[in-house]
Design a protein around this motif. Structure first.
Motif, mmCIF file in Angstrom:
data_model
loop_
_atom_site.group_PDB
_atom_site.id
_atom_site.type_symbol
_atom_site.label_atom_id
_atom_site.label_comp_id
_atom_site.label_asym_id
_atom_site.label_seq_id
_atom_site.Cartn_x
_atom_site.Cartn_y
_atom_site.Cartn_z
ATOM 1 N N PHE A 113 0.917 -1.186 -0.106
ATOM 2 C CA PHE A 113 -0.366 0.256 -0.212
ATOM 3 C C PHE A 113 0.413 0.994 -0.295
ATOM 4 O O PHE A 113 0.112 2.786 -0.055
ATOM 5 N N TYR A 114 2.239 1.449 0.720
ATOM 6 C CA TYR A 114 2.819 2.469 0.257
ATOM 7 C C TYR A 114 3.714 2.401 -0.182
ATOM 8 O O TYR A 114 4.693 3.030 -0.039
ATOM 9 N N GLY A 115 4.037 1.667 -1.261
ATOM 10 C CA GLY A 115 5.075 1.466 -2.175
ATOM 11 C C GLY A 115 4.917 2.375 -3.541
ATOM 12 O O GLY A 115 4.079 3.508 -3.410
ATOM 13 N N ASP A 121 -5.902 -3.589 7.831
ATOM 14 C CA ASP A 121 -4.526 -3.419 7.350
ATOM 15 C C ASP A 121 -4.443 -2.804 6.166
ATOM 16 O O ASP A 121 -3.529 -2.024 6.241
ATOM 17 N N LEU A 122 -6.361 -1.828 5.930
ATOM 18 C CA LEU A 122 -5.922 -1.058 4.395
ATOM 19 C C LEU A 122 -5.007 0.456 5.491
ATOM 20 O O LEU A 122 -5.449 0.977 6.280
ATOM 21 N N PRO A 123 -5.125 0.919 4.163
ATOM 22 C CA PRO A 123 -4.665 2.503 4.341
ATOM 23 C C PRO A 123 -5.681 3.326 5.266
ATOM 24 O O PRO A 123 -6.562 2.967 4.732
ATOM 25 N N GLU A 131 -10.182 -5.877 -4.185
ATOM 26 C CA GLU A 131 -11.883 -6.592 -3.498
ATOM 27 C C GLU A 131 -12.022 -6.928 -2.800
ATOM 28 O O GLU A 131 -10.634 -8.150 -1.811
ATOM 29 N N TRP A 132 -13.142 -7.529 -2.312
ATOM 30 C CA TRP A 132 -13.340 -7.554 -0.958
ATOM 31 C C TRP A 132 -12.722 -7.496 0.391
ATOM 32 O O TRP A 132 -12.527 -8.152 1.464
ATOM 33 N N ALA A 133 -12.565 -6.008 0.154
ATOM 34 C CA ALA A 133 -11.630 -5.219 1.744
ATOM 35 C C ALA A 133 -12.280 -5.382 2.521
ATOM 36 O O ALA A 133 -10.947 -5.060 3.968
#
Length: 149
Positions: free
Chosen positions: A94-96, A111-113, A103-105
């Motif tokens: 996510f931070y690269g 763990d998501l930003p 999908e299905w977040a």
């Protein structure tokens, strides 16, 4: 929250291409919707807009597929992680230097930003879809306003 009705597959593709033009490295888009709602169709068009020339398909069994284009592109399908607490190196993803579509977040919410664009896709006809965009953060609010114009 923003809502857009797509009356055809072409509308969905055009929307994804327009969004792709606005994306930058480290942007995260989360996708929710029932099976067959159009998450993968949308993602394929988004990848095309990012300059990905390889065939894009759902990474259901591999969880993550990575592609190169104008921007690097991570396509995640985390459905199989429903009962898992596995860390797949979320920070690097996510931070690269890539755009990430998840999908299905909701299954990896923790763990998501914090800042991201949520898209829910609802099937309302054979080819008609209702997209509900939920921006989280100023960047994504501005992005949605530009998309809707």
């Amino acid at each position: 929250m923003f809502e857009i009705i797509m009356n055809s597959l072409e509308d969905t593709e055009n929307f994804a291409l327009k969004l792709a033009d606005l994306l930058e490295a480290q942007d995260t888009i989360t996708l929710e919707g029932d099976l067959g709602a159009g998450k993968t169709t949308f993602t394929k068009a988004l990848a095309k807009g990012l300059g990905v020339t390889r065939t894009v398909n759902s990474p259901t069994f591999t969880i993550i597929k990575q592609y190169e284009g104008r921007l690097s592109f991570n396509h995640l399908d985390v459905y199989r992680l429903a009962e898992s607490d596995e860390d797949l190196g979320w920070d690097e993803l996510f931070y690269g230097d890539a755009v990430s579509v998840v999908e299905w977040a909701h299954l990896i919410e923790q763990d998501l930003p914090r800042e991201r664009l949520g898209i829910e896709i609802y099937r309302i006809g054979e080819h008609e879809r209702r997209f509900v965009l939920t921006p989280q953060g100023e960047r994504y609010e501005a992005l949605c306003e530009e998309l809707i114009i």
